[in-house]
Design an enzyme around this catalytic site. Structure first.
Site, PDB file in Angstrom:
ATOM      1  N   PHE A 227      28.617  38.730  61.425  1.00 46.14           N
ATOM      2  CA  PHE A 227      27.830  37.637  60.841  1.00 46.14           C
ATOM      3  C   PHE A 227      28.781  36.466  60.539  1.00 46.14           C
ATOM      4  O   PHE A 227      28.921  36.034  59.406  1.00 46.14           O
ATOM      5  CB  PHE A 227      27.105  38.073  59.558  1.00 46.14           C
ATOM      6  CG  PHE A 227      26.265  39.309  59.713  1.00 46.14           C
ATOM      7  CD1 PHE A 227      24.958  39.225  60.161  1.00 46.14           C
ATOM      8  CD2 PHE A 227      26.792  40.571  59.411  1.00 46.14           C
ATOM      9  CE1 PHE A 227      24.172  40.369  60.300  1.00 46.14           C
ATOM     10  CE2 PHE A 227      26.019  41.710  59.557  1.00 46.14           C
ATOM     11  CZ  PHE A 227      24.700  41.616  60.001  1.00 46.14           C
ATOM     12  N   ASP A 248      27.975  36.820  65.894  1.00 40.27           N
ATOM     13  CA  ASP A 248      26.804  36.222  65.245  1.00 40.27           C
ATOM     14  C   ASP A 248      25.673  36.180  66.274  1.00 40.27           C
ATOM     15  O   ASP A 248      25.922  36.117  67.480  1.00 40.27           O
ATOM     16  CB  ASP A 248      27.119  34.814  64.738  1.00 40.27           C
ATOM     17  CG  ASP A 248      26.170  34.382  63.626  1.00 40.27           C
ATOM     18  OD1 ASP A 248      26.559  34.451  62.443  1.00 40.27           O
ATOM     19  OD2 ASP A 248      25.016  33.992  63.934  1.00 40.27           O
ATOM     20  N   SER A 249      24.439  36.176  65.792  1.00 44.52           N
ATOM     21  CA  SER A 249      23.312  36.118  66.728  1.00 44.52           C
ATOM     22  C   SER A 249      22.935  34.678  67.061  1.00 44.52           C
ATOM     23  O   SER A 249      22.086  34.444  67.909  1.00 44.52           O
ATOM     24  CB  SER A 249      22.104  36.849  66.131  1.00 44.52           C
ATOM     25  OG  SER A 249      21.766  36.265  64.902  1.00 44.52           O
ATOM     26  N   ASN A 279      23.306  40.861  68.327  1.00 42.73           N
ATOM     27  CA  ASN A 279      22.719  41.392  67.101  1.00 42.73           C
ATOM     28  C   ASN A 279      23.737  42.351  66.479  1.00 42.73           C
ATOM     29  O   ASN A 279      24.162  43.313  67.120  1.00 42.73           O
ATOM     30  CB  ASN A 279      21.425  42.124  67.455  1.00 42.73           C
ATOM     31  CG  ASN A 279      20.766  42.710  66.214  1.00 42.73           C
ATOM     32  OD1 ASN A 279      21.431  43.248  65.319  1.00 42.73           O
ATOM     33  ND2 ASN A 279      19.467  42.606  66.161  1.00 42.73           N
ATOM     34  N   ALA A 280      24.120  42.081  65.253  1.00 47.47           N
ATOM     35  CA  ALA A 280      25.189  42.837  64.616  1.00 47.47           C
ATOM     36  C   ALA A 280      24.859  44.334  64.521  1.00 47.47           C
ATOM     37  O   ALA A 280      25.733  45.179  64.696  1.00 47.47           O
ATOM     38  CB  ALA A 280      25.451  42.279  63.229  1.00 47.47           C
ATOM     39  N   ASP A 300      29.223  40.077  56.333  1.00 51.17           N
ATOM     40  CA  ASP A 300      28.647  39.029  55.467  1.00 51.17           C
ATOM     41  C   ASP A 300      27.259  38.652  55.976  1.00 51.17           C
ATOM     42  O   ASP A 300      27.039  37.536  56.462  1.00 51.17           O
ATOM     43  CB  ASP A 300      29.584  37.811  55.451  1.00 51.17           C
ATOM     44  CG  ASP A 300      29.099  36.735  54.487  1.00 51.17           C
ATOM     45  OD1 ASP A 300      28.301  37.063  53.580  1.00 51.17           O
ATOM     46  OD2 ASP A 300      29.509  35.567  54.637  1.00 51.17           O
ATOM     47  N   CYS A 340      24.693  38.346  49.671  1.00 48.57           N
ATOM     48  CA  CYS A 340      24.318  37.129  48.946  1.00 48.57           C
ATOM     49  C   CYS A 340      22.863  37.216  48.479  1.00 48.57           C
ATOM     50  O   CYS A 340      22.279  36.217  48.076  1.00 48.57           O
ATOM     51  CB  CYS A 340      24.544  35.908  49.822  1.00 48.57           C
ATOM     52  SG  CYS A 340      23.675  35.989  51.379  1.00 48.57           S
TER      53      CYS A 340
HETATM   54  N1  SAH Z   1      30.281  34.730  57.072  1.00 53.06           N
HETATM   55  C1  SAH Z   1      29.709  33.417  57.274  1.00 53.06           C
HETATM   56  C2  SAH Z   1      28.318  33.277  56.702  1.00 53.06           C
HETATM   57  C3  SAH Z   1      27.305  34.234  57.255  1.00 53.06           C
HETATM   58  S1  SAH Z   1      25.659  33.673  57.061  1.00 53.06           S
HETATM   59  C4  SAH Z   1      30.639  32.382  56.659  1.00 53.06           C
HETATM   60  O1  SAH Z   1      31.451  32.729  55.819  1.00 53.06           O
HETATM   61  O2  SAH Z   1      30.517  31.210  57.009  1.00 53.06           O
HETATM   62  C5  SAH Z   1      24.772  34.860  57.951  1.00 53.06           C
HETATM   63  C6  SAH Z   1      24.886  34.734  59.454  1.00 53.06           C
HETATM   64  O3  SAH Z   1      24.241  35.872  60.003  1.00 53.06           O
HETATM   65  C7  SAH Z   1      24.185  33.541  60.092  1.00 53.06           C
HETATM   66  O4  SAH Z   1      25.131  32.809  60.828  1.00 53.06           O
HETATM   67  C8  SAH Z   1      23.127  34.143  61.033  1.00 53.06           C
HETATM   68  O5  SAH Z   1      23.061  33.468  62.281  1.00 53.06           O
HETATM   69  C9  SAH Z   1      23.679  35.519  61.253  1.00 53.06           C
HETATM   70  N2  SAH Z   1      22.723  36.590  61.571  1.00 53.06           N
HETATM   71  C10 SAH Z   1      21.517  36.835  61.037  1.00 53.06           C
HETATM   72  N3  SAH Z   1      20.988  37.977  61.521  1.00 53.06           N
HETATM   73  C11 SAH Z   1      21.890  38.482  62.398  1.00 53.06           C
HETATM   74  C12 SAH Z   1      21.945  39.644  63.204  1.00 53.06           C
HETATM   75  N4  SAH Z   1      20.955  40.542  63.199  1.00 53.06           N
HETATM   76  N5  SAH Z   1      23.033  39.848  63.963  1.00 53.06           N
HETATM   77  C13 SAH Z   1      24.051  38.965  63.979  1.00 53.06           C
HETATM   78  N6  SAH Z   1      24.060  37.845  63.211  1.00 53.06           N
HETATM   79  C14 SAH Z   1      23.007  37.602  62.433  1.00 53.06           C
END
Ligand code: SAH
Length: 395
Positions: A227, A248-249, A279-280, A300, A340
């Protein structure tokens, strides 16, 4: 003009006396047909004075307490000006190694409904309540921000959904001072680009600023940033790790992350970050099946629990991620795991981690229990002002 009075029930009165700052609409007693955004005198059912608050005619939170002293409408603007100056002075004392921070964190700074972020020479603000949307209050906020900070520009960010909930008229996002809409800011020596308006917006999760530095302190070897958004953790880790994979997705987020990487090229000693759009959940599963191992893992995710009702489902999501991460962590490695979600308390989060560790048959140690950066102040009497959890574990 004098300040109108509103009565609240015993439950709200007790909360206010203990220093809380919110009164729910269901705790108001009697008629509350006041102009949106007015200053009100709050009293208990016996008419005993409790404090001064700002009123919203539409929010579930009908009153946001402002002061325990009596305040007349004529004194409101000066009080807000003083609070704003105090918020700026607080950041000058506690923010280090960064020209980006949250300058005003709503209730956390005694300015309910106002958020102001600083990205180097551009300020970005958001108005969340009827009171903060008043013309006289907008004017004093803008004037007070310009005076000591001399920003090149001030932009207003708008979330239409929030304005709808507050029954505020639609507002165009845009410049409120100056012309500049993009800049470069630095956190802990890492450079990021900021575009306030056009196209894909950039910025950063300022609340993670201190956690980025903490993660970099423990990071080494092969690192995985799940993420990653625009690369906050990955860019910090690239300075100290042999290899960083960031996932990230969102393709637009990854495109900006890559541009941020270019901005920092000199600092990474030629090491490239591997950015992966996926997808994470799926990717972690694949990596775990393939037996991949890491020395540093960051989790995160976005807020899984959007309401209290969603808590059990959210905790299952967090557990799945953390379980897999713990299985993939090498001995001596570090897992930096965040939530968060406002509705996930620190104890819920730790309990979820215990369950994940048990299922993964691991016995991690807690190296640090962290929260949001100090420029997002948590009020001792208002637990709701704390929302970010960041736990650093090692095996
Ligand atoms: N760690 C980052 C903030 C993360 S915010 C920083 O410090 O800047 C959450 C992120 O998760 C977003 O960018 C969103 O695009 C991503 N996201 C949401 N669902 C997801 C998924 N299923 N798989 C991968 N990424 C995802």
């Amino acid at each position: 003009m004098s300040t109108p009075a509103l009565s609240v029930n015993w439950r709200a009165a007790a909360r206010i006396r203990h220093g809380h700052v919110w009164v729910y609409r269901s705790d108001l007693v009697g008629d509350d047909h006041l102009p949106p955004g007015s200053l009100v005198r709050v009293q208990d059912e016996a008419g005993k004075y409790l404090g001064t608050a700002l009123y919203s005619s539409s929010s579930q939170i009908a009153l946001r307490m402002l002061a325990s002293e009596r305040l007349e409408p004529a004194g409101l603007v000066e009080l807000l000006r003083q609070r704003l100056l105090a918020a700026i002075a607080y950041r000058e004392r506690i923010v280090r190694d960064s020209d980006a921070c949250r300058l005003v964190f709503s209730e956390g700074d005694g300015l309910p409904g106002l958020i102001v972020d600083r990205y180097n020479d551009i300020l970005s603000f958001q108005v969340l309540t009827q009171a903060m949307d008043r013309d006289d209050i907008r004017a004093v906020v803008l004037r007070t921000l310009l005076e000591p900070l001399h920003p090149a520009a001030v932009v207003e960010r708008v979330e239409p959904r929030i304005r709808q909930l507050e029954q505020l008229p639609p507002q165009e996002e845009g410049l409120r001072h100056g012309e500049k809409t993009s800049t470069i800011f630095t956190m802990n020596g890492v450079r990021f680009q900021f575009h306030a308006l056009a196209g894909q917006k950039t910025g950063a999760f300022l609340d993670q600023r201190e956690n980025y530095a903490a993660a970099a302190q423990y990071a080494r070897g092969e690192a995985l940033d799940m993420f990653c958004y625009q690369g906050g953790f990955a860019l910090h880790m690239a300075r100290v790790c042999a290899h960083v994979t960031a996932v990230d997705s969102s393709r637009p987020a990854l495109e900006i992350a890559e541009r941020n990487e270019e901005l920092n090229a000199g600092a990474h000693a030629g090491r490239e970050i591997e950015w992966i759009e996926a997808n994470a959940f799926d990717l972690l599963k694949d990596y775990a099946t393939a037996g991949r191992q890491y020395d540093t893992i960051v989790l995160d995710p976005p807020p899984f629990a959007k309401s209290h009702k969603a808590l059990p489902t959210a905790l299952r999501g967090y557990k799945e991620l953390n379980l897999r991460a713990l299985k993939m962590l090498r001995p001596g490695g570090a897992l930096v795991t965040c939530s968060c979600s406002f509705h996930v308390g620190e104890e819920d989060f730790l309990e979820m981690l215990r369950a994940a560790a048990f299922d993964a048959r691991k016995s991690p140690k807690i190296i640090e229990r962290r929260g949001q950066a100090r420029d997002h102040p948590v009020l001792l009497a208002v637990p709701e002002t704390a929302y970010l959890k960041c736990v650093i574990l090692t095996l």
